[in-house]
Structure formats: structure tokens, C-alpha cells
Motif scaffolding. Structure first.
Motif, PDB file in Angstrom:
ATOM      1  N   HIS A  97      -7.644 -21.483   1.184  1.00  0.00           N
ATOM      2  CA  HIS A  97      -8.090 -20.240   1.795  1.00  0.00           C
ATOM      3  C   HIS A  97      -7.905 -20.231   3.307  1.00  0.00           C
ATOM      4  CE1 HIS A  97     -10.875 -19.594  -1.933  1.00  0.00           C
ATOM      5  NE2 HIS A  97      -9.601 -19.348  -2.185  1.00  0.00           N
ATOM      6  N   THR A  98      -7.402 -21.326   3.869  1.00  0.00           N
ATOM      7  CA  THR A  98      -7.079 -21.325   5.290  1.00  0.00           C
ATOM      8  C   THR A  98      -5.680 -20.761   5.544  1.00  0.00           C
ATOM      9  OG1 THR A  98      -6.167 -23.585   5.254  1.00  0.00           O
ATOM     10  CG2 THR A  98      -8.545 -23.349   5.632  1.00  0.00           C
ATOM     11  N   THR A  99      -4.905 -20.540   4.489  1.00  0.00           N
ATOM     12  CA  THR A  99      -3.583 -19.955   4.646  1.00  0.00           C
ATOM     13  C   THR A  99      -3.712 -18.536   5.196  1.00  0.00           C
ATOM     14  OG1 THR A  99      -2.773 -21.232   2.750  1.00  0.00           O
ATOM     15  CG2 THR A  99      -1.446 -19.369   3.455  1.00  0.00           C
ATOM     16  N   LYS A 100      -2.923 -18.223   6.201  1.00  0.00           N
ATOM     17  CA  LYS A 100      -2.969 -16.905   6.812  1.00  0.00           C
ATOM     18  C   LYS A 100      -2.242 -15.901   5.921  1.00  0.00           C
ATOM     19  CE  LYS A 100      -3.165 -18.702  11.536  1.00  0.00           C
ATOM     20  NZ  LYS A 100      -2.521 -18.716  12.881  1.00  0.00           N
ATOM     21  N   VAL A 101      -2.996 -14.946   5.416  1.00  0.00           N
ATOM     22  CA  VAL A 101      -2.418 -13.934   4.522  1.00  0.00           C
ATOM     23  C   VAL A 101      -2.597 -12.535   5.098  1.00  0.00           C
ATOM     24  CG1 VAL A 101      -2.719 -15.329   2.443  1.00  0.00           C
ATOM     25  CG2 VAL A 101      -4.565 -13.821   3.191  1.00  0.00           C
ATOM     26  N   ASP A 102      -2.892 -12.444   6.392  1.00  0.00           N
ATOM     27  CA  ASP A 102      -3.120 -11.126   7.004  1.00  0.00           C
ATOM     28  C   ASP A 102      -1.890 -10.235   6.873  1.00  0.00           C
ATOM     29  OD1 ASP A 102      -5.570 -12.101   7.673  1.00  0.00           O
ATOM     30  OD2 ASP A 102      -5.094 -12.498   9.780  1.00  0.00           O
ATOM     31  N   GLU A 103      -0.698 -10.809   7.124  1.00  0.00           N
ATOM     32  CA  GLU A 103       0.522 -10.018   7.037  1.00  0.00           C
ATOM     33  C   GLU A 103       0.782  -9.580   5.599  1.00  0.00           C
ATOM     34  OE1 GLU A 103       4.002  -8.067   8.202  1.00  0.00           O
ATOM     35  OE2 GLU A 103       2.287  -8.820   9.350  1.00  0.00           O
ATOM     36  N   VAL A 104       0.584 -10.492   4.648  1.00  0.00           N
ATOM     37  CA  VAL A 104       0.761 -10.146   3.236  1.00  0.00           C
ATOM     38  C   VAL A 104      -0.209  -9.039   2.841  1.00  0.00           C
ATOM     39  CG1 VAL A 104       0.628 -11.008   0.865  1.00  0.00           C
ATOM     40  CG2 VAL A 104       1.612 -12.445   2.669  1.00  0.00           C
ATOM     41  N   PHE A 105      -1.455  -9.180   3.252  1.00  0.00           N
ATOM     42  CA  PHE A 105      -2.488  -8.189   2.931  1.00  0.00           C
ATOM     43  C   PHE A 105      -2.112  -6.820   3.498  1.00  0.00           C
ATOM     44  CE2 PHE A 105      -6.402  -5.967   4.190  1.00  0.00           C
ATOM     45  CZ  PHE A 105      -7.030  -5.847   2.968  1.00  0.00           C
ATOM     46  N   SER A 106      -1.708  -6.767   4.756  1.00  0.00           N
ATOM     47  CA  SER A 106      -1.397  -5.485   5.390  1.00  0.00           C
ATOM     48  C   SER A 106      -0.164  -4.837   4.757  1.00  0.00           C
ATOM     49  CB  SER A 106      -1.177  -5.680   6.891  1.00  0.00           C
ATOM     50  OG  SER A 106      -0.073  -6.540   7.146  1.00  0.00           O
ATOM     51  N   ARG A 107       0.824  -5.642   4.360  1.00  0.00           N
ATOM     52  CA  ARG A 107       2.020  -5.077   3.740  1.00  0.00           C
ATOM     53  C   ARG A 107       1.714  -4.533   2.345  1.00  0.00           C
ATOM     54  NH1 ARG A 107       6.855  -6.668   6.267  1.00  0.00           N
ATOM     55  NH2 ARG A 107       7.864  -5.283   4.767  1.00  0.00           N
ATOM     56  N   ILE A 108       0.833  -5.200   1.606  1.00  0.00           N
ATOM     57  CA  ILE A 108       0.438  -4.680   0.289  1.00  0.00           C
ATOM     58  C   ILE A 108      -0.326  -3.368   0.450  1.00  0.00           C
ATOM     59  CG2 ILE A 108      -0.961  -5.117  -1.764  1.00  0.00           C
ATOM     60  CD1 ILE A 108      -0.334  -8.076  -1.456  1.00  0.00           C
ATOM     61  N   ILE A 109      -1.240  -3.317   1.415  1.00  0.00           N
ATOM     62  CA  ILE A 109      -1.995  -2.091   1.668  1.00  0.00           C
ATOM     63  C   ILE A 109      -1.050  -0.956   2.045  1.00  0.00           C
ATOM     64  CG2 ILE A 109      -3.666  -0.996   3.206  1.00  0.00           C
ATOM     65  CD1 ILE A 109      -4.950  -2.818   1.181  1.00  0.00           C
ATOM     66  N   GLU A 110      -0.066  -1.279   2.874  1.00  0.00           N
ATOM     67  CA  GLU A 110       0.918  -0.267   3.274  1.00  0.00           C
ATOM     68  C   GLU A 110       1.667   0.294   2.070  1.00  0.00           C
ATOM     69  OE1 GLU A 110       4.975  -0.043   6.050  1.00  0.00           O
ATOM     70  OE2 GLU A 110       3.596  -1.758   6.196  1.00  0.00           O
ATOM     71  N   THR A 111       2.006  -0.578   1.124  1.00  0.00           N
ATOM     72  CA  THR A 111       2.721  -0.128  -0.070  1.00  0.00           C
ATOM     73  C   THR A 111       1.850   0.783  -0.929  1.00  0.00           C
ATOM     74  OG1 THR A 111       4.036  -2.168  -0.103  1.00  0.00           O
ATOM     75  CG2 THR A 111       3.930  -0.897  -2.143  1.00  0.00           C
ATOM     76  N   THR A 112       0.575   0.442  -1.071  1.00  0.00           N
ATOM     77  CA  THR A 112      -0.312   1.258  -1.909  1.00  0.00           C
ATOM     78  C   THR A 112      -0.514   2.661  -1.344  1.00  0.00           C
ATOM     79  OG1 THR A 112      -2.308   0.445  -0.771  1.00  0.00           O
ATOM     80  CG2 THR A 112      -1.546  -0.794  -2.690  1.00  0.00           C
ATOM     81  N   GLN A 113      -0.258   2.844  -0.058  1.00  0.00           N
ATOM     82  CA  GLN A 113      -0.444   4.158   0.558  1.00  0.00           C
ATOM     83  C   GLN A 113       0.777   5.054   0.431  1.00  0.00           C
ATOM     84  OE1 GLN A 113      -1.514   2.984   4.553  1.00  0.00           O
ATOM     85  NE2 GLN A 113      -3.643   2.510   4.007  1.00  0.00           N
ATOM     86  N   HIS A 114       1.851   4.536  -0.131  1.00  0.00           N
ATOM     87  CA  HIS A 114       3.041   5.356  -0.365  1.00  0.00           C
ATOM     88  C   HIS A 114       2.715   6.386  -1.448  1.00  0.00           C
ATOM     89  CE1 HIS A 114       7.120   6.501  -1.536  1.00  0.00           C
ATOM     90  NE2 HIS A 114       7.561   5.910  -0.435  1.00  0.00           N
ATOM     91  N   PRO A 115       3.148   7.635  -1.308  1.00  0.00           N
ATOM     92  CA  PRO A 115       2.790   8.663  -2.311  1.00  0.00           C
ATOM     93  C   PRO A 115       3.318   8.385  -3.712  1.00  0.00           C
ATOM     94  CG  PRO A 115       4.416   9.482  -0.723  1.00  0.00           C
ATOM     95  CD  PRO A 115       3.891   8.192  -0.177  1.00  0.00           C
TER      96      PRO A 115
END
Length: 619
Positions: free
Chosen positions: A440-458
Motif C-alpha cells: 500500500h506504499t505504492t504510489k497509485v495517485d496517477e492510476v487513480f486519477s486516470r481511472i476517474i477521468e475515464t469514468t467521466q467520459h459520456p
């Protein structure tokens, strides 16, 4: 007063007191398990013999269930009977013989890590018929017992306990002539002696380069972002690096479900320094979502819950002409990969796939062997799709009138709308990432933000519906694997041991079907080892490709020329981490000779951060 612990063949269930002077072995029926009509067995008293003063004693045991899953464990006690430490570990698919030796080796390694150099090891062997096999396997792994005749080794198998005293010399562990005791066979470091010597430096180390860091002036392969229009309204997003490495073999990475090429950023920056590397987004995922609504507007009264927050695409009442046959299925992704290789890369590639990407990589290789140089599976999902394939099962497929096409039926819309609101919630996504990453120390902020960005696509919600309701592929995972084996396509397996979804059992099943494939089990690592431990994955992938490109003149990673493939190989991975620290990883390596599974294990300490001097530069 006699202190006891109750044990089964699988695990210690209760420990009373801080001193264990003996134990009672009970039959399974004593714990309420169903048994056969055989006469009830009486408990057997088994005495625990103290080691001599100055020594610690390691008792180990391994067991395998009827389904083939094995565990191993042990306890270390000092000469007073006080418990120093205890351990247990899940092995996966393994024989009982291997589980016994796994426990022995694991306990020995842990003892060295804790500074216990003088050790008396005791194996508990319950099955008389397995003891000779166990000793034979032990000799294969550690080398034959020096000075022992075949009769001596056979007699060694007849004891209830086998106690072994170890001698370490130049990092190796071996056996020498011993003498019998009352109920055990003790192998001393020297004949007639009672001293035991130890060494805390018994496991060879493998240094793994860290990822290149631009801030430190390292050479990082630049990444280019591109779009490739495959079909009208369907553009494929991909990233590439290392285009200047024209003499190196091309490598294509395929992503898992819900992510895209961004998940391979660490491979693009590192491997792109000496390879030509591509990573693409599957249609319906990442940035390969459609650029227009695949359906026409809906009739009055068919409002969607999703309309309250966004203008969701794909929920109309009629499909556009370009989307009438559109289904985000594995067959579509297989064809997508085929045309991408033919039109963009233009030569056979090494395919690397994680999770869903691993399934697609294997499926594609089975259908297009002429375009594939080799396949690496990173925790590949062994199945995909719930509905039957119409070409494979035409009658059964007629029972399901809708199979992922556009537009979505009204009853499916309601279900998807409720489900999508749940799984696209940032809290749900964060919880999923927490599950699939072991560290859980692995940095996943970029992965998280990119997944969120994809879910917001219409188009995200309707594309998700098409994916989960799409039919299965024309080939199952096992069939695709068999076809790859028939076509002599090289396969490499890398699995994170702590994956809660695709456990190492699945990787070992692939290994059984394709015994010549090298299998690396990395720990601690979860479902996405390429992102969690990219240093190790990149190191192993580079070595595997070099082995194939050199036609075997370059050995596989973890397999040295000096060592026989029948030996038990110990390895440690070390690589620089966050400056001034070293990070340790553990891996198990299985290779094969003459289509026979042979085990190679490199067990290191659990991941630890160790203070060190700055990483030395090579001169």
C-alpha cells in the motif's frame, strides 16, 4: 506438568503455555471431520526432544489438501523450550513432498535472517510411504548426502522424526555422515562431532537496476502519445517509446480491464531505452472510447438516472449506422491487436498482457502465431465473458437475445445505471486499488486519477455494459494455450503472489499445461506486478527476451550457467529505492527440463527497507 499443543496434518490449532515439551497427534475424527469406517485411532503421544544447550530447534511441516493446495509452517524454540518465532506460508499447487522441503528451507532462511546460526532442524513425517521420496527430493535440491550409503539414507526415512544439523560452507548447505540417536538421525557438520556452524550469508544476491529518474539525470525514454484510426468513429489511443532502437525486437503491452496504456508508463520509460515499445488502449476503455454517441436520442419517458449528472452516451433507442455491429468483446480486441501490429508496428512482436490483457494476448497469439515472437502473462485472467459465443454455441446463444450491442435494452439500462453509479464512485475505485496492490506504499495517485477521468467520459457507462455482456471468445483460455503450444510460441509467466483475484494457482495450472514456460512468482506483489514492482518485472522481461533472441546462449534470469536446473537456487533481489534505501523482493522460479516441472525458489526476507550507502555507479 506436560505442556501440549493440538495439531492436525494441516496446521497447529492451539498452543498452550510458552514451553512446548510434547504434543498429542490426533486423528481428524477428533475434530469432527467425517471419516471412513476404519476403526477409531487413539491419540499418539509424540515427545519433543530438546536441543542441546546453545542450539535452537526448528520444527517444520508441510501439508497438501485434496485439491492440491499446499501450506507449510514451522516453529523455532530455544534449548529451554521457549518459542523464538513461528511462521506459516501458502505455497499454491504443490505435492506434500515439496511442501515438506518448502517448510524446511523457509524456516532455515528465516532463522538466518533473525541471526539464529546454530540450528537443529526437525521434520515431522507422518506418511511412511512418502519418506523415501522426500529424501530423494531433498538430495536433488541440496545435493546427495555425502558419505551416506543408499542403505543409510533408506534407514533415515524410517524414523518418526528426522533431525538434521546443518553445515554452511561458501554459502551452500549440504549433508555429511551422521550417527543414529534414539528416535532420530542426526547429521553433524563433521563425523563424530556435535558442533554446528552457521553462516548468515547463504543466499546469493541479484542486484536489479532501479527505474530511470529524470530528476537525477538518468536517461529516460521519451513517450509519444498517438491516435490510430482503425474504423470510422473508432480511434485507438496508444503510447510508444524507443523508436530509435531499430535493431531491437518490438514489445507490445496490453492493459487490464478498466485501465489503459498509462498503466505501463514505467515499462515505456525503462524498456524504451533499449527496445521499441508500444502500449495501447482497448476499444471501449481508457482513451479509446468513441468520439460520438453510438445511439440516437431516446424517446420521451425514457430518462436515465445518469442524465441528472451528465449527458451519457449509448442509452438511446436506436444505434448509429457505424455502431450497429459494435460489441466490445475479446474478438473485437483480438482483431484490434492484429490490425495494429500489421499497420502500425509492421512486424512480429513480443506481447505482454496483464489481467484481461494477458487473456487477449494469448487469444491473439493462438489465432495469429505468425505475428507473435512470444507472450508474457502478468496475472492473466483465465476466463472472460459470461454469454456463449454465437459461432461456438449457436443454439445456446439464441437464448440471450442481447449480447453487448447498441442500443442497450431498457431492462439492462436500469441495471447498468445502478451498477455504474456504484462502481464509478471514487471510494469504490480506491478500495479496488487497495485490494489489488499488495504494497500500500505504492504510489497509485496517477492510476487513480486516470481511472476517474475515464469514468467521466459520456460513453463510459454504456461501454462498460457492452463489455460485461459481450459474448465469450471463440477459444477458451486453455484452448488458446494449447494452440500456442502447438505452434511453439514461447510463453513466460510472471504472477504476483498476493493477487486476491488471479491467485498463483492459475499461473501454476498454465505451467502444468506448458511445462517449458518459465514461471516467476513475485512476492510481495498483487494483481499488477508491472506497476507495483516494475524493477523486477522489467529485469525478468529483459532477460527472457534476451534468452529467446540469443537462441538460448543467454541464460534465463535466476538460472546461472554454473548451476544445474535440477538444483534449488536461492536468490535475493536488491534495487535502489527512494535514495539511500534498498528494497528487497522475493521470487519463486520454476523452469523445466525434458518437459518435467522442476522447482526453483528464491525466498528472501519480507519486503524491507534497509538503510544503505548510495547505490554505487558502475565503472
Amino acid at each position: 506438568m506436560l505442556k501440549i499443543c493440538y495439531i492436525t496434518s494441516l496446521q497447529v490449532t492451539k498452543l498452550i503455555g510458552d514451553k512446548v515439551l510434547g504434543c498429542i497427534r490426533l486423528h481428524r475424527s477428533d475434530f469432527g471431520h467425517k471419516t471412513s469406517n476404519r476403526p477409531h485411532r487413539l491419540p499418539t503421544l509424540v515427545m519433543w526432544v530438546k536441543p542441546i544447550e546453545g542450539l535452537c530447534k526448528l520444527n517444520t511441516d508441510g501439508a497438501t489438501k485434496a485439491n492440491g493446495l499446499a501450506r507449510a509452517g514451522g516453529v523455532i524454540q530455544d534449548y529451554k523450550g521457549d518459542v523464538v518465532l513461528a511462521f506459516q506460508d501458502f505455497i499454491g499447487m504443490a505435492s506434500k513432498n515439496f511442501a515438506e522441503l518448502f517448510a524446511l528451507d523457509r524456516g532455515h532462511e528465516i532463522a538466518l535472517q533473525w541471526g539464529v546460526s546454530k540450528l537443529w532442524i526437525e521434520l515431522v513425517l507422518f506418511q511412511e510411504r512418502c519418506r523415501w521420496k522426500l529424501i530423494t527430493l531433498r538430495d536433488q535440491i541440496y545435493g546427495s548426502a555425502q558419505g551416506l550409503t543408499r542403505t543409510d539414507r533408506f534407514n533415515l526415512t524410517l524414523n518418526l522424526y528426522i533431525s538434521i544439523r546443518w553445515k554452511h560452507k561458501k554459502g551452500d548447505t549440504h549433508f555429511s555422515r551422521g550417527h543414529r540417536t534414539n528416535n532420530s538421525y542426526v547429521l553433524d557438520g563433521e563425523e563424530g562431532g556435535s558442533s554446528v556452524t552457521g553462516s548468515s550469508q547463504s543466499i546469493p544476491k541479484v542486484s536489479v537496476p532501479s527505474l530511470p529518474d529524470e530528476d537525477n539525470g538518468d536517461n529516460v525514454a521519451p513517450i509519444r502519445s498517438c491516435f490510430w484510426e482503425w474504423k470510422p468513429k473508432l480511434s485507438v489511443y496508444y503510447e510508444t517509446s524507443g523508436s530509435e532502437n531499430v535493431d531491437s525486437p518490438p514489445v507490445l503491452f496490453l492493459p487490464g480491464f478498466g485501465v489503459g496504456s498509462f498503466h505501463y508508463e514505467k515499462q515505456l520509460k525503462d524498456l524504451g531505452r533499449d527496445h521499441r515499445v508500444w502500449a495501447l488502449d482497448f476499444l471501449g476503455q481508457g482513451m479509446s472510447l468513441p468520439c460520438e454517441d453510438p445511439t440516437l436520442g431516446r424517446k420521451h419517458g425514457n430518462e436515465s438516472m445518469l442524465d441528472e449528472e451528465s449527458n451519457a452516451w449509448g442509452f438511446g433507442d436506436e444505434s448509429e449506422s457505424w455502431a450497429k455491429e459494435l460489441v466490445y468483446s475479446v474478438d473485437l480486441w483480438r482483431d484490434q491487436v492484429q490490425y495494429f501490429i500489421e499497420e502500425v508496428i509492421k512486424e512480429p512482436v513480443y506481447l505482454v498482457g496483464n489481467s484481461l490483457g494477458g487473456y487477449v494476448a494469448l487469444y491473439f497469439a493462438a489465432c495469429n502465431p505468425e505475428l507473435v515472437k512470444g507472450v508474457t502473462l502478468l496475472n492473466a485472467t483465465p476466463f472472460w465473458g459470461f454469454l456463449p459465443n454465437p459461432e461456438r454455441s449457436p443454439r445456446l446463444s439464441r437464448l440471450f437475445p442481447w449480447a453487448g450491442t447498441f442500443p442497450l435494452p431498457s431492462n439492462v439500462r436500469k441495471f447498468i445505471e445502478v451498477l455504474w453509479q456504484k462502481i464509478s464512485d471514487p471510494r469504490s475505485i480506491a478500495e479496488i486499488l487497495k485490494q489489488v496492490y499488495a504494497d500500500h506504499t505504492t504510489k497509485v495517485d496517477e492510476v487513480f486519477s486516470r481511472i476517474i477521468e475515464t469514468t467521466q467520459h459520456p460513453a463510459a457507462a454504456a461501454s462498460f455494459a457492452s463489455i460485461i455482456f459481450a459474448p465469450q471468445g471463440q477459444l477458451s483460455f486453455k484452448e488458446a494455450l494449447s494452440r500456442c503450444q502447438t505452434n511453439n510460441i514461447p510463453i513466460c509467466l510472471m504472477y504476483g503472489k498476493e493477487d486476491p483475484w488471479v491467485t498463483p494457482i492459475w499461473g501454476l495450472q498454465v505451467k502444468r499445461q506448458v511445462p517449458d514456460a518459465p514461471y516467476y512468482e513475485i512476492t510481495p506483489a498483487g494483481h499488477c506486478p508491472h506497476d507495483e514492482v516494475p524493477e523486477v518485472v522489467n529485469f525478468l522481461l529483459r532477460g527472457w527476451i534476451k534468452n529467446l533472441e540469443s537462441e538460448g546462449s543467454v541464460m534465463l534470469p535466476l538460472l546461472d550457467i554454473e548451476e544445474s536446473v535440477d538444483n534449488f537456487i536461492l536468490r535475493k533481489f536488491y534495487y535502489p529505492f527512494q535514495g539511500g534505501y534498498l528494497k528487497c523482493e522475493s521470487a519463486r522460479f520454476f523452469a523445466s527440463r525434458e518437459a518435467k516441472l522442476v522447482s526453483f525458489s528464491s525466498f528472501v526476507a519480507s519486503r524491507a527497507l534497509v538503510m544503505c550507502t548510495p547505490w554505487p555507479h558502475e565503472h
